[in-house]
Design an enzyme around this catalytic site. Structure first.
Site, PDB file in Angstrom:
ATOM      1  N   HIS A 245      -6.908  -5.748  13.122  1.00  0.00           N
ATOM      2  CA  HIS A 245      -5.607  -5.087  13.047  1.00  0.00           C
ATOM      3  C   HIS A 245      -5.171  -4.882  11.600  1.00  0.00           C
ATOM      4  O   HIS A 245      -4.544  -3.867  11.276  1.00  0.00           O
ATOM      5  CB  HIS A 245      -4.526  -5.849  13.829  1.00  0.00           C
ATOM      6  CG  HIS A 245      -3.252  -5.065  13.858  1.00  0.00           C
ATOM      7  ND1 HIS A 245      -3.047  -4.004  14.718  1.00  0.00           N
ATOM      8  CD2 HIS A 245      -2.157  -5.130  13.082  1.00  0.00           C
ATOM      9  CE1 HIS A 245      -1.878  -3.461  14.467  1.00  0.00           C
ATOM     10  NE2 HIS A 245      -1.305  -4.123  13.475  1.00  0.00           N
ATOM     11  N   ASP A 249      -3.823  -1.410   9.918  1.00  0.00           N
ATOM     12  CA  ASP A 249      -2.642  -1.274   9.057  1.00  0.00           C
ATOM     13  C   ASP A 249      -3.011  -0.665   7.707  1.00  0.00           C
ATOM     14  O   ASP A 249      -2.289   0.193   7.176  1.00  0.00           O
ATOM     15  CB  ASP A 249      -1.993  -2.650   8.828  1.00  0.00           C
ATOM     16  CG  ASP A 249      -1.189  -3.113  10.028  1.00  0.00           C
ATOM     17  OD1 ASP A 249      -0.834  -2.284  10.886  1.00  0.00           O
ATOM     18  OD2 ASP A 249      -0.899  -4.335  10.087  1.00  0.00           O
ATOM     19  N   HIS A 272       1.404  -4.771   4.245  1.00  0.00           N
ATOM     20  CA  HIS A 272       1.912  -3.436   3.904  1.00  0.00           C
ATOM     21  C   HIS A 272       2.348  -3.342   2.446  1.00  0.00           C
ATOM     22  O   HIS A 272       2.128  -2.326   1.787  1.00  0.00           O
ATOM     23  CB  HIS A 272       3.080  -3.079   4.819  1.00  0.00           C
ATOM     24  CG  HIS A 272       2.697  -3.075   6.263  1.00  0.00           C
ATOM     25  ND1 HIS A 272       1.755  -2.208   6.772  1.00  0.00           N
ATOM     26  CD2 HIS A 272       3.103  -3.843   7.300  1.00  0.00           C
ATOM     27  CE1 HIS A 272       1.615  -2.435   8.072  1.00  0.00           C
ATOM     28  NE2 HIS A 272       2.415  -3.423   8.409  1.00  0.00           N
TER      29      HIS A 272
HETATM   30 ZN   LIG Z   1       0.161  -3.263  12.353  1.00  0.00          ZN
END
Ligand SMILES: [Zn+2]
Length: 320
Positions: A245, A249, A272
């Site tokens: 995952h 992202d 992020h």
């Molecule tokens: Zn995510």
């Protein structure tokens, strides 16, 4: 020999397709519609239903990022407009869609099942078509690295397309240290990445809720990790679903460079914020990247084993 092959042309959607669901952080319902777009549009978010203030249009671009805590938020001078953009961006990027309008009638993209798979399904429902215009890539020319305290993100030259390497380390017996590496092409994205879900730890829930995050999180959209087990009744989709995952992202966040990246991205204990910092650092250094179109005729690169073996700079010196 064929130049201007399928892979070197821009792509968009054949038709539109919609999904609806809840925002993982806000808990608010929203409907999202993917629309075709003209060549050279890139990905544009259109936020509708803004309480009489008119639609807001936001280019999917690193300069539009207004926040990176637990999700990537795009906005403008009027403030944040669309949150949790990363999974739909990953699906578009992962499937090679260059141009699309992502219309959403709320402040957060619906989380769906926590993965990119529902957006892949929507893109498949709409269909993908090749456009006349050549695709332009961002080729990484030298390593660019951002990091501190054992976390770092780095983009480095890589000739084969986009490669993603993610590494996570959590002090938790079920997670620990995991690493994953993948060369991102549509078939691999569909098979190995799209279904990997968002994850979270029970121990963080109270803190997240009090800060206004994860209000819509549930077993339907998040892999929830307790002290000694995953609480979701259906278990995991991959043994290393978490680190996969992280790759999803990263693909979504790297799409904010504004064009597909030819390079390898390595993220160690990142998220992020780090992804955004690396894209920003790359684009700020004009000597670290250039635009290219590919594939290039081999006569242009014969005898050049290094950069340019697959692609020559569009705006660089003419070597032909
Ligand atoms: Zn995510």
């Amino acid at each position: 020999m064929i130049w201007g092959t399928h892979a070197s042309r821009q792509k968009t959607l054949r038709d539109q397709a919609s999904v609806s669901g809840l925002g993982v952080h806000s808990g608010a319902p929203a409907s999202l519609t993917l629309h075709p777009a003209e060549p050279d549009t890139g990905i544009v978010f259109v936020r509708t239903a803004t309480d009489g203030r008119g639609d807001r249009e936001l280019k999917a671009h690193f300069r539009s990022v207004t926040a990176t805590e637990f999700a990537t938020v795009l906005g403008d001078e009027h403030g944040p407009a669309v949150s949790t953009t990363e999974h739909v961006l990953a699906a578009l990027q992962g499937l090679g869609v260059d141009n699309a309008v992502v219309e959403v009638d709320g402040a957060e993209i619906p989380i769906m099942d926590g993965s990119a798979a529902p957006f892949v399904a929507a893109i498949d429902q709409a269909g993908i078509v090749t456009q006349a215009a050549a695709r332009r890539y961002i080729q990484v020319l030298k390593p660019v690295r951002v990091g501190k305290n054992g976390c770092y993100g780095e983009l480095r030259p890589h000739m084969g397309g986009l490669r993603i390497e993610t590494e996570i380390e959590f002090e938790h017996p079920l997670v620990g240290r995991q690493s994953y590496a993948v060369d991102v092409v549509p078939s691999v994205f569909r098979r190995e990445l799209a279904r990997a879900r968002t994850f979270g730890f029970m121990r963080d829930v109270a803190k997240l809720w009090s800060a206004g995050y994860a209000l819509g999180a549930s077993f339907d959209n998040t892999v929830v990790v307790a002290e000694d087990r995953v609480l979701n009744p259906e278990g995991m989709r991959f043994p290393d679903e978490f680190v996969r995952h992280k790759a999803v992202d990263a693909i979504g966040d790297l799409a904010l460079a504004g064009a597909p990246i030819l390079g390898a991205y390595r993220s160690v204990r990142g998220g992020h914020k780090l992804n955004h910092a690396v894209v920003t650092a790359l684009m700020a250094d004009a000597s670290a990247w250039c635009y290219v179109e590919m594939p290039q005729p081999s006569r242009r690169v014969r005898g050049h084993a290094g950069l340019g073996a697959l692609a020559a700079p569009v705006y660089g010196p003419d070597v032909s």
